[in-house]
Scaffold this active site. Structure first.
Site, PDB file in Angstrom:
ATOM      1  N   HIS A  19       0.761  -1.141   0.371  1.00 19.01           N
ATOM      2  CA  HIS A  19       0.155   0.152  -0.231  1.00 19.01           C
ATOM      3  C   HIS A  19       0.824   0.983   0.024  1.00 19.01           C
ATOM      4  O   HIS A  19       0.629   2.609  -0.634  1.00 19.01           O
ATOM      5  CB  HIS A  19      -0.917   0.151   1.043  1.00 19.01           C
ATOM      6  CG  HIS A  19      -1.726   1.130   1.192  1.00 19.01           C
ATOM      7  ND1 HIS A  19      -3.252   0.751   0.940  1.00 19.01           N
ATOM      8  CD2 HIS A  19      -1.110   2.276   1.642  1.00 19.01           C
ATOM      9  CE1 HIS A  19      -4.087   1.902   1.603  1.00 19.01           C
ATOM     10  NE2 HIS A  19      -2.988   3.115   1.641  1.00 19.01           N
ATOM     11  N   GLU A  20       1.288   1.171   1.028  1.00 22.20           N
ATOM     12  CA  GLU A  20       2.656   2.648   1.035  1.00 22.20           C
ATOM     13  C   GLU A  20       3.647   2.608  -0.466  1.00 22.20           C
ATOM     14  O   GLU A  20       3.876   3.612  -0.568  1.00 22.20           O
ATOM     15  CB  GLU A  20       3.558   2.526   2.862  1.00 22.20           C
ATOM     16  CG  GLU A  20       2.782   2.460   3.471  1.00 22.20           C
ATOM     17  CD  GLU A  20       1.629   3.364   3.821  1.00 22.20           C
ATOM     18  OE1 GLU A  20       1.538   4.337   2.864  1.00 22.20           O
ATOM     19  OE2 GLU A  20       0.015   3.299   4.472  1.00 22.20           O
TER      20      GLU A  20
END
Length: 490
Positions: free
Chosen positions: A255-256
């Protein structure tokens, strides 16, 4: 020097100082000594004071009046600088400085209250933050809707009414799908065991590499609440490790990395300009969510991940890649937004959206928030909140004054649904690469269609052009219904 050039030179220094402030925030959440909280609050207040003074410098208004753009790119930069200048000049310097100070303190107070399961330790600080944010919203709204004024910082041009309409259209189908999968006869297996943190981190690095993360311009650290930070030549990611749940670490990382790939993929010519950042938080979230879900939780990528995890942990309690794919996408009751499955995630956002609107408009005060949260969670999810860290203290956002941010997560999912449909049509062989643990064809498609533009193109137009259609929740909802109907044999 022309007025346009003078303005751009001035703005370049402001952008550099803003980047320094962001780096201080990264440091505070990762490696800063716990005892340095008060010092960091004063440092953040000092740099915010300098930034506010620059962003409200009367010369900006004069340069904007006289500057002559030569092309559409110049015009867009003047538009964005002008919009920010008009907003900043409505906020008193005292308010900007005090918000920076109290939100820097608030982050540490929230973290300790969360660790101690003590809402009362955080409420006085939250009340102070809320009072200042209401003041800021009133100044920015100038007689208009207070929540819309705060939303403008994250998703320019959107309104609470528009978002509420989108959510109203999404909710019935999401609730129906959730009820169907939870009531299905076929239920996916659950991954069980204890998974050493150091092994999880090695796998997380492999996942980041699979998504084309540029380690020469980034790094990965641990944080209580995973986030990414930075731009241009330095964009860093954080993750967290739960020994019993490696998916938490791996998918937080993916996600990051989606966020950081966006920042690192912006055209280098836009560095130190207002174009050198993501165009909106919703678009930013679309990049993290499409990486995490449509790509990272796909059958093809989880086939690769199954073999990597089986090797790393000397076997799993799940025997084959198909069962592993179902386990990765398992829909289950849970308290935590960041750990939620794709079906229920947006329901978590809808709840927060309603609560924070009530907080800003004054229909709800800080001292009543925990009771309101628990009642709403029971109604929406059928579960009583067992402790504050699973309830009102789970998210960092309000402790740092980020009111108006939450709905952009769901908008990001909607954008990701539109982009995924277009990307899959453009890359018919994508799954072959994903089975080899190579997500770079998807990243390159996103870089060409989204990343490189930075803030050059307004958010709705950017998504519409990239996905060849009007932005609606339909592609997302259809994707979810098709995917989970298959997994649960509906």
């Amino acid at each position: 020097m022309s007025d346009f050039d003078a303005l751009m030179n001035f703005q370049s220094t402001t952008e550099a100082l803003s980047s320094i402030a962001e780096r201080l925030g990264w440091d505070q959440e990762t490696v800063m000594p716990r005892g340095a909280t008060e010092q960091r609050a004063e440092e953040m207040a000092a740099i915010e004071s300098v930034l506010h003074e620059r962003r409200t410098d009367p010369r900006i208004g004069e340069w904007l009046d006289r500057a002559e753009p030569e092309d559409e790119e110049d015009s867009r930069m003047l538009e964005l600088i002008g919009r920010d200048y008009r907003r900043q000049t409505r906020i008193p310097a005292r308010l900007a400085t005090e918000l920076a100070r109290i939100t820097s303190l608030g982050q540490g107070i929230w973290a300790e209250a969360r660790a101690d399961e003590d809402v009362s330790a955080f409420l006085p600080t939250l009340s102070e933050i809320l009072m200042l944010k209401r003041e800021e919203a009133a100044a920015l709204a100038d007689g208009g809707d207070a929540y819309d004024a705060l939303l403008e910082d994250y998703e320019p041009g959107s309104t609470a009414a528009q978002i509420a309409s989108i959510f109203s259209a999404m909710r019935p189908r999401l609730v129906q799908l959730r009820d169907d999968v939870m009531g299905a006869d076929h239920q996916p297996p659950q991954l069980d065991g204890q998974f050493p943190p150091e092994t999880q981190m090695r796998l997380a690095r492999q996942c980041a590499t699979a998504f084309g993360y540029d380690w020469s311009r980034g790094r990965m650290d641990l944080a209580v609440h995973p986030f990414s930070s930075g731009r241009w030549q330095d964009s860093r990611v954080t993750t967290r490790v739960v020994p019993s749940d490696p998916f938490n670490c791996l998918y937080s990382t993916i996600h990051e990395v989606g966020h950081s790939n966006y920042e690192l993929g912006i055209d280098s010519d836009h560095a130190f300009t207002v174009l050198g950042r993501g165009v909106s938080v919703g678009v930013h979230e679309s990049q993290s969510r499409i990486a995490e879900n449509q790509i990272g939780r796909s059958r093809a990528f989880t086939e690769w991940l199954f073999h990597r995890m089986s090797d790393a942990f000397d076997g799993l309690n799940i025997d084959d890649s198909d069962s592993f794919y179902a386990s990765v996408n398992r829909v289950a009751p849970g308290y935590i937004r960041t750990e939620s499955d794709e079906v229920q995630y947006n329901l978590h956002i809808m709840m927060r959206f309603d609560l924070e609107r009530d907080l800003i408009t004054g229909r709800l005060d800080a001292e009543d928030l925990e009771e309101a949260w628990n009642a709403r969670f029971l109604r929406d999810f059928g579960m009583a909140v067992d402790r504050p860290s699973n309830g009102v203290l789970q998210d960092v956002h309000w402790s740092v004054g980020m009111f108006g941010y939450f709905p952009t997560y769901a908008l990001g999912n909607v954008y990701a649904g539109c982009l995924n449909r277009a990307m899959r049509a453009a890359l018919p062989d994508l799954d072959e690469a994903l089975r080899r643990g190579d997500a770079t064809p998807a990243v390159e498609w996103l870089r060409e269609n989204i990343h490189r533009h930075g803030s050059l193109i307004p958010a709705p137009t950017l998504i519409e052009e990239a996905s060849n259609g009007v932005v609606t929740p339909e592609p997302l909802l259809s994707y979810l219904e098709e995917k989970f109907s298959d997994i649960y044999s509906l």
